[in-house]
Design a protein around this motif. Structure first.
Motif, PDB file in Angstrom:
ATOM      1  N   THR A  50      -7.328  -4.737  -4.693  1.00 37.19           N
ATOM      2  CA  THR A  50      -7.223  -4.918  -3.101  1.00 37.19           C
ATOM      3  C   THR A  50      -6.491  -3.968  -2.338  1.00 37.19           C
ATOM      4  O   THR A  50      -6.848  -3.314  -1.510  1.00 37.19           O
ATOM      5  N   GLN A  64      -5.783  -8.176  -9.890  1.00 39.83           N
ATOM      6  CA  GLN A  64      -6.787  -8.463  -8.574  1.00 39.83           C
ATOM      7  C   GLN A  64      -5.944  -7.898  -7.297  1.00 39.83           C
ATOM      8  O   GLN A  64      -6.689  -7.508  -6.435  1.00 39.83           O
ATOM      9  N   SER A  65      -4.853  -8.128  -7.397  1.00 39.36           N
ATOM     10  CA  SER A  65      -3.952  -7.526  -6.133  1.00 39.36           C
ATOM     11  C   SER A  65      -4.017  -5.945  -5.926  1.00 39.36           C
ATOM     12  O   SER A  65      -3.890  -5.687  -4.727  1.00 39.36           O
ATOM     13  N   GLN A 110       1.007  -1.183   0.091  1.00 40.92           N
ATOM     14  CA  GLN A 110      -0.161   0.086  -0.059  1.00 40.92           C
ATOM     15  C   GLN A 110       0.900   1.023  -0.166  1.00 40.92           C
ATOM     16  O   GLN A 110       0.633   2.209  -0.890  1.00 40.92           O
TER      17      GLN A 110
END
Length: 145
Positions: A70, A66-67, A39
């Motif tokens: 998230t 997809q990661s 992040q």
């Protein structure tokens, strides 16, 4: 490469190694943000590079879409990013830092600047700090070429 001075080869390796380690160390400085490393990497990239799409961010960070979804959801949940339609392609969204995200990025930069200044103040002599200032001028000349 055989025509290069051994000191040039050594300096090349040392500069790359030290700058890489310093960059990683600065990222590790606790800014009190509670973000995961992935992040943080996306947050810093948005702060540095500006608006982006999720697919560009995923490619830049070397993660699956997809990661990245998230990671972006976590940043969104903390109010650090905003999404808006891409004016060039309405099917895509542009990701940007929110006002809160920009404020936090500025605070994080200041925290890292203070950490580095404190380390230089406490761990180096005045003469060593002057050597670093002189070396920075040489490195600036290198990047300006």
């Amino acid at each position: 490469m055989n025509d290069l001075a051994p000191s040039a080869l050594r300096a090349s390796q040392d500069v790359r190694t030290v700058f890489g380690r310093l960059r990683r160390r600065l990222r590790e400085v606790d800014t009190g943000g509670g973000l995961t490393p992935s992040q943080t990497a996306v947050f810093v990239r948005l702060a540095k590079d500006g608006d982006s799409t999720a697919s560009v961010l995923a490619a830049a960070e070397g993660v699956r879409p997809q990661s990245m979804a998230t990671i972006l959801a976590a940043l969104d949940a903390q109010g650090l990013i905003e999404r808006r339609p891409d004016p060039e392609d309405g099917r895509r969204q542009l990701i940007t830092l929110s006002a809160e995200g920009r404020e936090r990025a500025a605070g994080d930069r200041e925290t890292r600047r203070e950490w580095l200044a404190r380390r230089l103040h406490e761990d180096f002599t005045e003469a060593e700090r002057q050597t670093l200032i002189d070396a920075a001028a040489l490195l600036e000349r290198l990047v300006e070429r």
